[in-house]
Design a protein around this motif. Structure first.
Motif, mmCIF file in Angstrom:
data_model
loop_
_atom_site.group_PDB
_atom_site.id
_atom_site.type_symbol
_atom_site.label_atom_id
_atom_site.label_comp_id
_atom_site.label_asym_id
_atom_site.label_seq_id
_atom_site.Cartn_x
_atom_site.Cartn_y
_atom_site.Cartn_z
ATOM 1 N N ARG A 436 0.828 -1.424 0.120
ATOM 2 C CA ARG A 436 -0.027 0.139 -0.061
ATOM 3 C C ARG A 436 0.923 1.056 -0.041
ATOM 4 N NH1 ARG A 436 -4.048 -1.834 4.929
ATOM 5 N NH2 ARG A 436 -4.667 -3.822 3.837
ATOM 6 N N SER A 437 2.081 1.192 0.388
ATOM 7 C CA SER A 437 2.978 2.180 0.249
ATOM 8 C C SER A 437 3.539 2.686 -0.991
ATOM 9 C CB SER A 437 4.430 2.065 1.263
ATOM 10 O OG SER A 437 3.998 1.872 2.502
ATOM 11 N N PHE A 438 3.364 1.683 -1.809
ATOM 12 C CA PHE A 438 3.874 2.185 -3.324
ATOM 13 C C PHE A 438 2.627 2.558 -4.217
ATOM 14 C CE2 PHE A 438 6.590 -0.923 -1.550
ATOM 15 C CZ PHE A 438 7.819 -0.856 -2.147
ATOM 16 N N LYS A 439 3.079 3.518 -5.420
ATOM 17 C CA LYS A 439 2.318 4.387 -5.973
ATOM 18 C C LYS A 439 1.490 3.773 -7.384
ATOM 19 C CE LYS A 439 4.434 8.766 -4.753
ATOM 20 N NZ LYS A 439 5.326 9.833 -5.211
ATOM 21 N N GLY A 440 1.682 2.404 -7.534
ATOM 22 C CA GLY A 440 1.341 1.607 -8.714
ATOM 23 C C GLY A 440 -0.128 2.125 -8.834
ATOM 24 N N ARG A 441 -0.336 2.146 -10.388
ATOM 25 C CA ARG A 441 -1.742 2.287 -10.690
ATOM 26 C C ARG A 441 -2.624 1.251 -10.581
ATOM 27 N NH1 ARG A 441 -0.074 3.653 -16.815
ATOM 28 N NH2 ARG A 441 1.318 1.912 -16.622
ATOM 29 N N SER A 442 -2.163 0.080 -10.058
ATOM 30 C CA SER A 442 -3.149 -1.077 -9.687
ATOM 31 C C SER A 442 -2.724 -2.004 -8.691
ATOM 32 C CB SER A 442 -3.352 -2.039 -11.223
ATOM 33 O OG SER A 442 -1.939 -2.629 -11.252
ATOM 34 N N ARG A 443 -3.496 -2.765 -8.034
ATOM 35 C CA ARG A 443 -2.822 -3.687 -6.989
ATOM 36 C C ARG A 443 -1.795 -4.398 -7.691
ATOM 37 N NH1 ARG A 443 -2.114 -3.345 -1.747
ATOM 38 N NH2 ARG A 443 -2.496 -5.347 -0.825
ATOM 39 N N TYR A 444 -1.859 -4.938 -8.729
ATOM 40 C CA TYR A 444 -0.948 -5.783 -9.334
ATOM 41 C C TYR A 444 0.505 -5.061 -9.309
ATOM 42 C CZ TYR A 444 1.708 -8.723 -12.357
ATOM 43 O OH TYR A 444 2.701 -9.797 -13.050
ATOM 44 N N GLU A 445 0.425 -3.764 -9.881
ATOM 45 C CA GLU A 445 1.688 -3.110 -9.794
ATOM 46 C C GLU A 445 2.252 -2.722 -8.489
ATOM 47 O OE1 GLU A 445 1.547 0.616 -11.995
ATOM 48 O OE2 GLU A 445 0.955 -0.373 -13.923
ATOM 49 N N GLN A 446 1.492 -2.520 -7.362
ATOM 50 C CA GLN A 446 1.773 -2.082 -6.187
ATOM 51 C C GLN A 446 2.677 -3.206 -5.549
ATOM 52 O OE1 GLN A 446 -1.970 -0.997 -4.440
ATOM 53 N NE2 GLN A 446 -0.958 1.076 -3.748
ATOM 54 N N VAL A 447 2.137 -4.665 -5.601
ATOM 55 C CA VAL A 447 2.729 -5.941 -5.103
ATOM 56 C C VAL A 447 3.844 -6.084 -5.836
ATOM 57 C CG1 VAL A 447 2.383 -8.238 -4.788
ATOM 58 C CG2 VAL A 447 0.403 -6.651 -4.145
ATOM 59 N N SER A 448 4.009 -5.958 -7.008
ATOM 60 C CA SER A 448 5.170 -6.210 -7.832
ATOM 61 C C SER A 448 6.291 -5.354 -7.488
ATOM 62 C CB SER A 448 4.512 -6.222 -9.416
ATOM 63 O OG SER A 448 3.436 -6.837 -9.894
ATOM 64 N N ASP A 449 5.773 -4.075 -7.417
ATOM 65 C CA ASP A 449 6.929 -3.242 -7.068
ATOM 66 C C ASP A 449 7.527 -3.539 -5.748
ATOM 67 O OD1 ASP A 449 6.708 -1.829 -9.461
ATOM 68 O OD2 ASP A 449 5.726 -0.093 -8.681
ATOM 69 N N SER A 450 6.546 -3.739 -4.849
ATOM 70 C CA SER A 450 6.850 -4.171 -3.339
ATOM 71 C C SER A 450 7.879 -5.324 -3.134
ATOM 72 C CB SER A 450 5.615 -4.233 -2.601
ATOM 73 O OG SER A 450 5.066 -5.298 -2.843
ATOM 74 N N VAL A 492 5.784 -12.129 -7.842
ATOM 75 C CA VAL A 492 5.970 -12.861 -6.461
ATOM 76 C C VAL A 492 6.848 -14.056 -6.817
ATOM 77 C CG1 VAL A 492 5.262 -13.821 -4.379
ATOM 78 C CG2 VAL A 492 4.169 -11.651 -5.345
ATOM 79 N N GLU A 493 6.138 -14.823 -7.753
ATOM 80 C CA GLU A 493 6.628 -16.050 -8.078
ATOM 81 C C GLU A 493 8.108 -16.103 -8.707
ATOM 82 O OE1 GLU A 493 5.576 -19.903 -10.991
ATOM 83 O OE2 GLU A 493 4.059 -18.228 -10.258
ATOM 84 N N GLU A 494 8.363 -15.029 -9.585
ATOM 85 C CA GLU A 494 9.366 -14.792 -10.206
ATOM 86 C C GLU A 494 10.620 -14.237 -9.157
ATOM 87 O OE1 GLU A 494 8.323 -12.145 -13.236
ATOM 88 O OE2 GLU A 494 7.157 -13.499 -14.287
ATOM 89 N N THR A 495 10.111 -13.565 -8.246
ATOM 90 C CA THR A 495 11.252 -12.745 -7.564
ATOM 91 C C THR A 495 11.816 -13.594 -6.442
ATOM 92 O OG1 THR A 495 10.107 -10.784 -8.248
ATOM 93 C CG2 THR A 495 11.803 -10.675 -6.474
#
Length: 588
Positions: A436-450, A492-495
């Motif tokens: 939730r601290s990340f600015k992604g345009r979607s939930r997917y982007e937020q989780v991916s960035d985190s 998440v799976e890749e990282t």
């Protein structure tokens, strides 16, 4: 809103800026405001000429600039420094300006007729030789900003077209001094003021060295800048003398006595490289082969992931709501602490005492410590407060519910300062909350960035990371989890270096009822879904202690009977304190 400084800050979202920026946010930018700004800049130009001439009449101010600040005449002239005295209004009137003109430009206080910067050194902010705003520095004191004008990047022209190495300082005087020494430098007006749009001024730079003040605010600001500018940016930490709390660029050279050669060596140590030879990689490979990975305290599980979680690796733990993500994490904290057991009438220490940074976004530190306390007293029912504090002396907690990535770096540095060693493990509870601290345009982007940021932090600091992540698809009650059950699971799976499934063969509702036996209710499993070290598909069985909130391995000596008793006592309506008293009949 600070009328004196002409600035504002929102304490809810953290954004800040000048009055015109605040107007634009609320859609209030009439043509009259633009004309007013143009008129103000013309006033600034004439005001600066007056202040430059005035400076020559004050030898003690020139002495301060030349001897205290070590700025030579060329630098004072290049940056068009001046001084505002009590005759400023009279001199501006002689140029055709009235009191209202000066007040609207922010050069006279809103109340009274005193010049805003009277008795201060005037520092103009220039953009291609155009005056953007004026600031006034009080000798030995604070610096003020002209009301209603945006703060810019000081010395932006020094770096705008530079294609080599450039430097970012904190404050105008550090910037001028470093530029005078031959290092192309620009300066932020405050540690936390760098704006994303300023990144365009550094597009031509080969590498950017961030040399902010060596204190907590400076480190936090530097990490913010690095996050905006990317991999070309390097944070340079100036050495702080033992007798001092902090230092800055000028203090580094003038007070602390470092030379240009010292500074060059310091910069070189932070230059780094992103390209490595095969020989470099082989050296790192040999170091990794010798590295002691973290063993998490469940014998079978540690066998399958041997040699354990290595520095720079990330372990993601997938679980449904209510299965026990936080319980498993807290058990890890216990297993890696220097915990105690009570045996043969005496307290004995056991665990490795690993240095751990715990970021608890969901639970308060008091709630987390209550869990840790209960688990510890299952192993040693006679544990004292002193024993407990000693067991966890290398653990540090943070329970802020929103921690931006740059703050994590600050917390790691604080950990090192406090514990005098780097954490070997960082635990973050949990991934979806941090996203939730990340600015992604979607939930997917937020989780991916985190998750990618966690991996970057793990590699940057050489620390192992464990983070739980909640699954989105529930499936049938009691079924094993699959890796693609994770919310926004692709990245998440890749990282992740390790992905685990934490699950219970029976649902939370079934376990709370009376149809199952105690061992069925206590049954919790951890399965390896992904591992850099093998063991794929291997499963470790644990037992849930419902009062002590512990998760010992199913085969660990002595726990089966204790856990059965906890279920019996809870079914009879006993509370934890009563159950703990009954445990005191003996140790594990």
């Amino acid at each position: 809103v600070n009328k004196e400084h002409g600035a504002w800050k929102c304490h809810r979202c953290g954004e800040s800026g000048s009055f015109p920026e605040l107007q634009r946010i609320f859609g209030d930018e009439p043509e009259a405001a633009q004309k007013e700004a143009a008129a103000r800049w013309l006033v600034f130009s004439n005001a600066l000429k007056v202040c430059q001439d005035t400076l020559l009449d004050y030898p003690h101010i020139l002495k301060y600039l030349r001897h205290k600040r070590r700025l030579d005449a060329d630098t004072i002239g290049k940056y068009r420094l001046g001084y505002m005295d009590e005759d400023f209004i009279k001199q501006m009137r002689a140029k055709g300006y009235n009191m209202n003109d000066l007040r609207e430009a922010g050069l006279i206080a809103e109340e009274g007729n005193r010049p805003t910067f009277q008795g201060r050194v005037i520092v103009p902010y220039l953009n291609r030789d155009n005056i953007i705003t004026l600031r006034g520095k009080k000798i030995g004191g604070n610096i003020l900003q002209a009301r209603g004008v945006s703060l810019g990047l000081f010395g932006a022209d020094n770096v705008r077209t530079h294609e080599g190495d450039v430097y970012i300082c904190e404050g105008e005087f550090d910037t001028m001094y470093l530029d005078q020494l031959g290092y192309p430098a620009a300066g932020v007006p405050g540690a936390d003021t760098f704006k994303e749009e300023w990144a365009t001024w550094f597009e031509g730079a080969r590498r950017i060295f961030i040399v902010l003040d060596a204190d907590e605010a400076g480190m936090k600001g530097a990490e913010k800048i690095q996050g905006i500018l990317g991999n070309r940016a390097r944070i340079v930490e100036l050495p702080v003398p033992e007798e001092e709390d902090s230092t800055d660029v000028q203090e580094y050279f003038i007070r602390d006595g470092y030379s240009l050669e010292d500074f060059d060596r310091l910069i070189e140590s932070y230059r780094g490289t992103r390209l490595f030879t095969v020989e470099d990689a082989l050296v790192e490979r040999e170091e990794l082969k010798k590295a002691e990975g973290l063993r998490l305290g469940w014998k079978d599980f540690d066998h399958w992931i041997h040699p354990g979680i290595l520095p720079g690796q990330v372990m993601v733990v997938l679980a449904k709501t209510g299965v026990g993500k936080t319980a498993w994490i807290t058990q890890v904290l216990h297993n890696l602490s220097e915990y105690w057991i009570f045996m043969d009438g005496d307290h004995q220490t056991q665990g490795p005492g690993i240095p751990i940074l715990m970021l608890s976004l969901e639970q308060t530190k008091a709630e987390l410590v209550e869990r840790m306390w209960r688990i510890s007293r299952l192993w040693d029912p006679w544990m004292t407060d002193d024993h407990f504090k000693l067991a966890y002396r290398n653990l540090r907690l943070n329970d802020e519910n929103r921690i931006p990535p740059e703050d994590v770096r600050v917390l790691i540095h604080e950990f090192v300062d406090d514990v005098q060693m780097m954490p070997k493990l960082m635990v973050l509870d949990y991934l979806g909350y941090w996203a939730r601290s990340f600015k992604g345009r979607s939930r997917y982007e937020q989780v991916s960035d985190s998750i990618m940021e966690l991996k970057a932090l793990a590699k940057e600091f050489g620390v192992a990371v464990i983070v739980p992540h909640q699954v989105s698809r529930t499936g049938r009650r009691g079924e094993r989890l699959e890796l693609d059950f994770a919310r926004d699971s692709g990245v998440v799976e890749e990282t992740a270096d390790f992905a685990l499934s934490l699950w219970a063969p029976h649902s939370k509702e079934d376990r709370a009822g009376g149809d199952l036996g105690y061992m069925e209710r206590a049954d919790v499993r951890i399965e390896i879904l992904k591992s850099r070290h093998g063991g794929l598909g291997r499963e470790t069985r644990m037992l849930w202690a419902p009062a002590s909130l512990a998760l010992p391995a199913a085969g660990e000596r002595g726990f089966k009977d204790l856990i059965v008793k906890e279920y019996e006592w809870l079914d009879r309506g006993l509370l934890y304190d009563d159950i703990h008293k009954r445990h005191r009949g003996g140790g594990v």
